[in-house]
Design a protein around this motif. Structure first.
Motif, PDB file in Angstrom:
ATOM      1  N   ASP A  75      35.238  72.071   4.089  1.00 49.52           N
ATOM      2  CA  ASP A  75      34.042  71.358   4.506  1.00 49.52           C
ATOM      3  C   ASP A  75      33.229  71.108   3.233  1.00 49.52           C
ATOM      4  O   ASP A  75      33.551  71.660   2.175  1.00 49.52           O
ATOM      5  CB  ASP A  75      33.268  72.260   5.490  1.00 49.52           C
ATOM      6  CG  ASP A  75      31.920  71.697   5.830  1.00 49.52           C
ATOM      7  OD1 ASP A  75      31.868  70.596   6.380  1.00 49.52           O
ATOM      8  OD2 ASP A  75      30.903  72.364   5.519  1.00 49.52           O
ATOM      9  N   GLY A  83      26.806  72.482   2.780  1.00 50.58           N
ATOM     10  CA  GLY A  83      26.516  73.878   3.138  1.00 50.58           C
ATOM     11  C   GLY A  83      27.642  74.833   2.809  1.00 50.58           C
ATOM     12  O   GLY A  83      27.470  76.050   2.947  1.00 50.58           O
ATOM     13  N   GLU A 142      22.554  71.545   2.859  1.00 57.64           N
ATOM     14  CA  GLU A 142      21.945  71.731   4.187  1.00 57.64           C
ATOM     15  C   GLU A 142      20.437  71.927   4.074  1.00 57.64           C
ATOM     16  O   GLU A 142      19.688  71.557   4.965  1.00 57.64           O
ATOM     17  CB  GLU A 142      22.596  72.897   4.929  1.00 57.64           C
ATOM     18  CG  GLU A 142      23.946  72.563   5.545  1.00 57.64           C
ATOM     19  CD  GLU A 142      23.878  71.508   6.645  1.00 57.64           C
ATOM     20  OE1 GLU A 142      22.785  71.246   7.159  1.00 57.64           O
ATOM     21  OE2 GLU A 142      24.925  70.919   6.957  1.00 57.64           O
ATOM     22  N   GLU A 165      34.488  76.612   6.366  1.00 52.82           N
ATOM     23  CA  GLU A 165      33.386  75.942   7.067  1.00 52.82           C
ATOM     24  C   GLU A 165      32.121  76.797   7.040  1.00 52.82           C
ATOM     25  O   GLU A 165      32.198  78.019   6.966  1.00 52.82           O
ATOM     26  CB  GLU A 165      33.751  75.710   8.539  1.00 52.82           C
ATOM     27  CG  GLU A 165      34.216  74.317   8.896  1.00 52.82           C
ATOM     28  CD  GLU A 165      33.125  73.262   8.839  1.00 52.82           C
ATOM     29  OE1 GLU A 165      31.943  73.613   8.670  1.00 52.82           O
ATOM     30  OE2 GLU A 165      33.456  72.073   8.952  1.00 52.82           O
ATOM     31  N   ASP A 166      30.966  76.116   7.124  1.00 54.34           N
ATOM     32  CA  ASP A 166      29.698  76.848   7.277  1.00 54.34           C
ATOM     33  C   ASP A 166      29.075  76.619   8.654  1.00 54.34           C
ATOM     34  O   ASP A 166      28.244  77.415   9.083  1.00 54.34           O
ATOM     35  CB  ASP A 166      28.675  76.416   6.213  1.00 54.34           C
ATOM     36  CG  ASP A 166      28.217  74.981   6.427  1.00 54.34           C
ATOM     37  OD1 ASP A 166      29.091  74.094   6.533  1.00 54.34           O
ATOM     38  OD2 ASP A 166      26.999  74.747   6.524  1.00 54.34           O
ATOM     39  N   ALA A 167      29.483  75.550   9.343  1.00 51.50           N
ATOM     40  CA  ALA A 167      28.764  75.138  10.556  1.00 51.50           C
ATOM     41  C   ALA A 167      29.494  75.557  11.828  1.00 51.50           C
ATOM     42  O   ALA A 167      30.725  75.487  11.887  1.00 51.50           O
ATOM     43  CB  ALA A 167      28.597  73.624  10.562  1.00 51.50           C
TER      44      ALA A 167
HETATM   45 MG   LIG Z   1      29.110  72.027   6.487  1.00 54.27          MG
END
Ligand SMILES: [Mg+2]
Ligand SMILES: O=P(O)(O)OC[C@H](O)CO
Length: 238
Positions: free
Chosen positions: A18, A21, A27, A182-184
């Motif tokens: 991703d 973020g 973000e 991923e962060d989300a």
């Molecule tokens: Mg992200």
């Protein structure tokens, strides 16, 4: 810090990152402008709304923003995007890398592990965010952006990750051999909807309930141990 190893991780052959973020500290820009806009309506922007928006395509996130904050009668999703655009265009060129991003990308590339990006962000914003990091991002085999014709639906739909898997030289890759970072919450769900393994590096302000879906959680990319996933270990002592 990372969660203990889970059984059955197998051997990872390909990695999908991703971007917002996760690789880039962008973000915070979205948070900043959304706080400013909601303040105009005497409302505050909180992390439960942030969690629903992050990772999604711009228009999908915009609809969530105006609906859930209760301002849709005064501000349409389309007008919200116009209002925040001028602020974002000032901020994006200042984007900085997240801790450990450069080290991990350079390591995997040096070890000939195919790597790419699948981001919800569209091409114009991608170019602004990455303009100071072109050399590093050039190590990616390919990039799938939110406005890609094959990405019919944004995260949590798997479209972006599946398109990314197809575009590797020997793709599509067996999803069990793909590791996504991923962060989300929406991105973690998208990776699992694509049948892939996922490491989540969440902002600490996200509710802990969002950590249930990922295969591994860590506070920073600096904590990633490639050998736990069948990838070549770092050779430095960091
Ligand atoms: Mg992200
Ligand atoms: O996190 P990404 O890279 O999919 O980007 C999504 C949006 O642009 C920001 O939440």
């Amino acid at each position: 810090m990372s969660t203990p190893a889970t059984a059955g991780r197998g051997s990872i052959s390909h990695v999908i990152f991703d971007m917002d973020g996760l690789l880039l500290d962008t973000e915070k820009f979205y948070t900043e402008v959304q706080e400013i806009i909601l303040a105009r309506f005497n409302k505050t922007f909180d992390w439960s709304l942030k969690a629903k928006m992050m990772g999604r395509k711009a228009i999908e996130a915009a609809r969530i923003f105006v609906d859930e904050s209760g301002i849709s009668d005064s501000l349409s999703a389309e007008d919200f995007l116009v209002e925040r655009e001028a602020m974002l265009q000032e901020l994006f060129p200042t984007s900085e890398l997240m801790p450990g991003a450069s080290r991990l990308i350079k390591h995997l590339h040096a070890k000939n592990i195919p790597i790419c990006i699948a981001t919800g962000t569209h091409t114009r914003h991608f170019d602004l965010k990455t303009q100071r990091h072109k050399e590093l991002f050039s190590l990616m085999h390919h990039v799938v952006r939110g406005d890609d014709p094959e990405v019919k639906q944004g995260k949590p739909a798997p479209d972006g990750f599946l398109a990314a898997s197809r575009r590797f030289k020997d793709g599509p890759v067996d999803p069990q051999k793909v590791l996504v970072f991923e962060d989300a919450p929406s991105g973690v769900l998208a990776a699992k909807n694509a049948g892939m393994n996922v490491v989540m590096v969440p902002d600490p302000r996200l509710d802990i309930s969002h950590q249930d879906v990922a295969d591994q959680i860590m506070t920073s990319l600096l904590d990633f141990k490639p050998e736990e996933w069948g990838l070549p270990p770092f050779e430095d002592s960091n």
